[in-house]
Motif scaffolding. Sequence first.
Motif, PDB file in Angstrom:
ATOM      1  N   GLU A  69       0.844  -1.191   0.000  1.00  0.00           N
ATOM      2  CA  GLU A  69       0.000   0.000   0.000  1.00  0.00           C
ATOM      3  C   GLU A  69       0.886   1.249   0.000  1.00  0.00           C
ATOM      4  O   GLU A  69       2.103   1.180   0.085  1.00  0.00           O
ATOM      5  CB  GLU A  69      -0.887   0.008   1.245  1.00  0.00           C
ATOM      6  CG  GLU A  69      -1.847  -1.171   1.353  1.00  0.00           C
ATOM      7  CD  GLU A  69      -2.987  -1.105   0.356  1.00  0.00           C
ATOM      8  OE1 GLU A  69      -3.409   0.018  -0.006  1.00  0.00           O
ATOM      9  OE2 GLU A  69      -3.466  -2.175  -0.062  1.00  0.00           O
ATOM     10  N   GLY A  70       0.245   2.420  -0.078  1.00  0.00           N
ATOM     11  CA  GLY A  70       0.949   3.682   0.150  1.00  0.00           C
ATOM     12  C   GLY A  70       1.558   4.326  -1.070  1.00  0.00           C
ATOM     13  O   GLY A  70       2.706   4.783  -1.009  1.00  0.00           O
ATOM     14  N   ALA A  71       0.818   4.420  -2.175  1.00  0.00           N
ATOM     15  CA  ALA A  71       1.356   5.074  -3.364  1.00  0.00           C
ATOM     16  C   ALA A  71       1.714   6.522  -3.072  1.00  0.00           C
ATOM     17  O   ALA A  71       0.920   7.275  -2.505  1.00  0.00           O
ATOM     18  CB  ALA A  71       0.343   5.002  -4.502  1.00  0.00           C
ATOM     19  N   TYR A  72       2.916   6.913  -3.455  1.00  0.00           N
ATOM     20  CA  TYR A  72       3.472   8.266  -3.398  1.00  0.00           C
ATOM     21  C   TYR A  72       3.927   8.693  -2.000  1.00  0.00           C
ATOM     22  O   TYR A  72       5.040   9.183  -1.831  1.00  0.00           O
ATOM     23  CB  TYR A  72       2.493   9.314  -3.956  1.00  0.00           C
ATOM     24  CG  TYR A  72       1.922   8.975  -5.299  1.00  0.00           C
ATOM     25  CD1 TYR A  72       2.730   8.501  -6.331  1.00  0.00           C
ATOM     26  CD2 TYR A  72       0.555   9.110  -5.556  1.00  0.00           C
ATOM     27  CE1 TYR A  72       2.209   8.182  -7.570  1.00  0.00           C
ATOM     28  CE2 TYR A  72       0.019   8.799  -6.801  1.00  0.00           C
ATOM     29  CZ  TYR A  72       0.845   8.331  -7.794  1.00  0.00           C
ATOM     30  OH  TYR A  72       0.316   8.008  -9.024  1.00  0.00           O
ATOM     31  N   PHE A  73       3.067   8.520  -0.998  1.00  0.00           N
ATOM     32  CA  PHE A  73       3.371   9.070   0.324  1.00  0.00           C
ATOM     33  C   PHE A  73       3.496   7.924   1.321  1.00  0.00           C
ATOM     34  O   PHE A  73       2.499   7.348   1.759  1.00  0.00           O
ATOM     35  CB  PHE A  73       2.293  10.069   0.736  1.00  0.00           C
ATOM     36  CG  PHE A  73       1.911  11.013  -0.382  1.00  0.00           C
ATOM     37  CD1 PHE A  73       2.893  11.784  -1.010  1.00  0.00           C
ATOM     38  CD2 PHE A  73       0.613  11.105  -0.840  1.00  0.00           C
ATOM     39  CE1 PHE A  73       2.570  12.636  -2.052  1.00  0.00           C
ATOM     40  CE2 PHE A  73       0.274  11.948  -1.879  1.00  0.00           C
ATOM     41  CZ  PHE A  73       1.251  12.724  -2.493  1.00  0.00           C
ATOM     42  N   ASN A  74       4.734   7.587   1.672  1.00  0.00           N
ATOM     43  CA  ASN A  74       5.010   6.385   2.449  1.00  0.00           C
ATOM     44  C   ASN A  74       6.329   6.530   3.193  1.00  0.00           C
ATOM     45  O   ASN A  74       6.877   7.633   3.283  1.00  0.00           O
ATOM     46  CB  ASN A  74       5.028   5.169   1.506  1.00  0.00           C
ATOM     47  CG  ASN A  74       5.902   5.419   0.279  1.00  0.00           C
ATOM     48  OD1 ASN A  74       7.054   5.836   0.394  1.00  0.00           O
ATOM     49  ND2 ASN A  74       5.342   5.185  -0.909  1.00  0.00           N
ATOM     50  N   ASN A  75       6.844   5.435   3.699  1.00  0.00           N
ATOM     51  CA  ASN A  75       8.082   5.511   4.486  1.00  0.00           C
ATOM     52  C   ASN A  75       9.299   5.921   3.647  1.00  0.00           C
ATOM     53  O   ASN A  75      10.291   6.421   4.187  1.00  0.00           O
ATOM     54  CB  ASN A  75       8.360   4.165   5.180  1.00  0.00           C
ATOM     55  CG  ASN A  75       8.609   3.045   4.181  1.00  0.00           C
ATOM     56  OD1 ASN A  75       8.017   3.016   3.110  1.00  0.00           O
ATOM     57  ND2 ASN A  75       9.469   2.113   4.538  1.00  0.00           N
ATOM     58  N   LEU A  76       9.239   5.750   2.339  1.00  0.00           N
ATOM     59  CA  LEU A  76      10.344   6.178   1.475  1.00  0.00           C
ATOM     60  C   LEU A  76      10.370   7.697   1.318  1.00  0.00           C
ATOM     61  O   LEU A  76      11.441   8.313   1.286  1.00  0.00           O
ATOM     62  CB  LEU A  76      10.233   5.530   0.094  1.00  0.00           C
ATOM     63  CG  LEU A  76      10.413   4.014   0.023  1.00  0.00           C
ATOM     64  CD1 LEU A  76      10.165   3.520  -1.398  1.00  0.00           C
ATOM     65  CD2 LEU A  76      11.815   3.616   0.479  1.00  0.00           C
TER      66      LEU A  76
ATOM     67  N   LEU B  71      17.449   5.370  -5.724  1.00  0.00           N
ATOM     68  CA  LEU B  71      16.300   4.936  -6.508  1.00  0.00           C
ATOM     69  C   LEU B  71      15.666   3.685  -5.909  1.00  0.00           C
ATOM     70  O   LEU B  71      16.361   2.704  -5.608  1.00  0.00           O
ATOM     71  CB  LEU B  71      16.708   4.669  -7.952  1.00  0.00           C
ATOM     72  CG  LEU B  71      17.301   5.863  -8.715  1.00  0.00           C
ATOM     73  CD1 LEU B  71      17.686   5.455 -10.132  1.00  0.00           C
ATOM     74  CD2 LEU B  71      16.319   7.030  -8.748  1.00  0.00           C
ATOM     75  N   TYR B  72      14.357   3.732  -5.757  1.00  0.00           N
ATOM     76  CA  TYR B  72      13.579   2.614  -5.225  1.00  0.00           C
ATOM     77  C   TYR B  72      12.442   2.290  -6.191  1.00  0.00           C
ATOM     78  O   TYR B  72      12.029   3.137  -6.994  1.00  0.00           O
ATOM     79  CB  TYR B  72      12.978   2.964  -3.859  1.00  0.00           C
ATOM     80  CG  TYR B  72      13.970   3.316  -2.785  1.00  0.00           C
ATOM     81  CD1 TYR B  72      14.427   2.357  -1.886  1.00  0.00           C
ATOM     82  CD2 TYR B  72      14.460   4.623  -2.667  1.00  0.00           C
ATOM     83  CE1 TYR B  72      15.339   2.686  -0.891  1.00  0.00           C
ATOM     84  CE2 TYR B  72      15.376   4.959  -1.676  1.00  0.00           C
ATOM     85  CZ  TYR B  72      15.809   3.984  -0.791  1.00  0.00           C
ATOM     86  OH  TYR B  72      16.709   4.306   0.199  1.00  0.00           O
ATOM     87  N   LEU B  73      11.926   1.079  -6.093  1.00  0.00           N
ATOM     88  CA  LEU B  73      10.789   0.665  -6.916  1.00  0.00           C
ATOM     89  C   LEU B  73       9.775  -0.033  -6.024  1.00  0.00           C
ATOM     90  O   LEU B  73      10.125  -0.921  -5.251  1.00  0.00           O
ATOM     91  CB  LEU B  73      11.254  -0.292  -8.024  1.00  0.00           C
ATOM     92  CG  LEU B  73      10.195  -0.686  -9.064  1.00  0.00           C
ATOM     93  CD1 LEU B  73       9.828   0.514  -9.943  1.00  0.00           C
ATOM     94  CD2 LEU B  73      10.709  -1.836  -9.945  1.00  0.00           C
ATOM     95  N   ARG B  74       8.517   0.379  -6.138  1.00  0.00           N
ATOM     96  CA  ARG B  74       7.440  -0.261  -5.390  1.00  0.00           C
ATOM     97  C   ARG B  74       6.234  -0.460  -6.302  1.00  0.00           C
ATOM     98  O   ARG B  74       5.943   0.371  -7.162  1.00  0.00           O
ATOM     99  CB  ARG B  74       7.027   0.582  -4.167  1.00  0.00           C
ATOM    100  CG  ARG B  74       8.123   0.755  -3.113  1.00  0.00           C
ATOM    101  CD  ARG B  74       8.456  -0.550  -2.419  1.00  0.00           C
ATOM    102  NE  ARG B  74       9.412  -0.366  -1.337  1.00  0.00           N
ATOM    103  CZ  ARG B  74      10.721  -0.510  -1.443  1.00  0.00           C
ATOM    104  NH1 ARG B  74      11.262  -0.796  -2.646  1.00  0.00           N
ATOM    105  NH2 ARG B  74      11.511  -0.356  -0.395  1.00  0.00           N
ATOM    106  N   HIS B  75       5.549  -1.585  -6.092  1.00  0.00           N
ATOM    107  CA  HIS B  75       4.306  -1.850  -6.808  1.00  0.00           C
ATOM    108  C   HIS B  75       3.159  -1.731  -5.815  1.00  0.00           C
ATOM    109  O   HIS B  75       3.099  -2.473  -4.838  1.00  0.00           O
ATOM    110  CB  HIS B  75       4.325  -3.254  -7.435  1.00  0.00           C
ATOM    111  CG  HIS B  75       3.159  -3.515  -8.338  1.00  0.00           C
ATOM    112  ND1 HIS B  75       2.758  -4.779  -8.689  1.00  0.00           N
ATOM    113  CD2 HIS B  75       2.291  -2.665  -8.959  1.00  0.00           C
ATOM    114  CE1 HIS B  75       1.719  -4.695  -9.485  1.00  0.00           C
ATOM    115  NE2 HIS B  75       1.411  -3.424  -9.663  1.00  0.00           N
ATOM    116  N   HIS B  76       2.270  -0.784  -6.078  1.00  0.00           N
ATOM    117  CA  HIS B  76       1.177  -0.496  -5.148  1.00  0.00           C
ATOM    118  C   HIS B  76      -0.166  -1.004  -5.658  1.00  0.00           C
ATOM    119  O   HIS B  76      -1.217  -0.522  -5.214  1.00  0.00           O
ATOM    120  CB  HIS B  76       1.093   1.006  -4.895  1.00  0.00           C
ATOM    121  CG  HIS B  76       2.328   1.597  -4.295  1.00  0.00           C
ATOM    122  ND1 HIS B  76       2.804   1.230  -3.056  1.00  0.00           N
ATOM    123  CD2 HIS B  76       3.204   2.522  -4.777  1.00  0.00           C
ATOM    124  CE1 HIS B  76       3.900   1.911  -2.785  1.00  0.00           C
ATOM    125  NE2 HIS B  76       4.178   2.683  -3.811  1.00  0.00           N
TER     126      HIS B  76
END
Length: 360
Positions: free
Chosen positions: A168-175, A339-344
């Motif tokens: 969860e957490g597209a755009y606004f998250n722990n990263l 650079l990080y990559l996440r799938h939300h």
Amino acid sequence: MMQIKALNKDAESLKKHLAGKKRIMTYGAGALANDIKIVLEKFGYKLDCAIVDDEYYNEKAGATWEDITVASLKTLRPPYSPESDAVIWAIASPEKLHGCMEDDRMTECFLIWNVNDFWDDRDYPAVHREEFDSAKELLCDEYSRKVFDSYIEAQKGNVEEDIRYSTEGAYFNNLTGGGYREGAFLDCGAYDGQSAFDYMKFIGQECKVYAFEPDQMNYRKLADRVKNRSHFICLNKGCYSSEKQMSFAANADMSSSLQEGGNEIVEVTTIDGVVGEDKVAFIKLDIEGAELEALKGARKVIRRDMPVLAVSAYHKQEDLITLLPYISELCGRNKRYKLYLRHHGVVQTELVIYAIPFED
């Protein structure tokens, strides 16, 4: 435990898994369910029912969706049977899917991962293996590399690992939550402006917002929503690498995009040209495949301010091998991005590259 089975968007796969089923149902009754309904109808299948959570059903008892009966697993009659029923997952939330996988009331659920079909060629990663390998090495943590690999595997129909690493957490998250950063929020592909409100809630205060939205109907809704907020600057333009007019497919929803043969001509502009000397803290780019061109038009601002970047990377099959290297090379002297990559998401959408600034 509920098993997830991949269901491809083609006649052969649909026939293999749906033939002989007495009922075809979605688990969910929102935008993703509507996309699935369209796919099924295209191949001659009828959606019989939409299953929703018990809590949601209690609030909407007796409701229908698109003239289709809505039921919960408790109220479904006759009760769910894996022999006679095919249930297709239709809720965009990874957290919800992870939770339902632990529920023993359904033994299996199908997932049409490529329901939106952004990639034209499933063999593209294999043909461009060296470029994909090089792009993956630009990611700074093991979790991102696992997301990268599992996403590519999901393109081939192997969805298990992609589901496992989706969050969860597209755009606004722990990263992206490393404390308040002074400057404006750029919402590129603003739609109704919700991302800007989410950002201000995330940082705990209001800030200047540049909201770019080329779709006329979406722009009107956006402008009306923020008309009394002086810190919003709304532009009925798209983001690109230059100022010009372009063909645009206006759908009055989140899928409107720049493309040849569109039904409108719209203005596009550059972030550098619009923002000028204003300091920028965060840029969100979800502009249906124009992300690379928009980054080219923001080169000055990015090198000057090193804002946090959240860039959608799923609209084109080449996004991962073009966006990651470009962002990596944008860095100024003594400044770099991690650079990080996440799938939300649970299907092909919502793959996001995060660029987090740090100094050597």
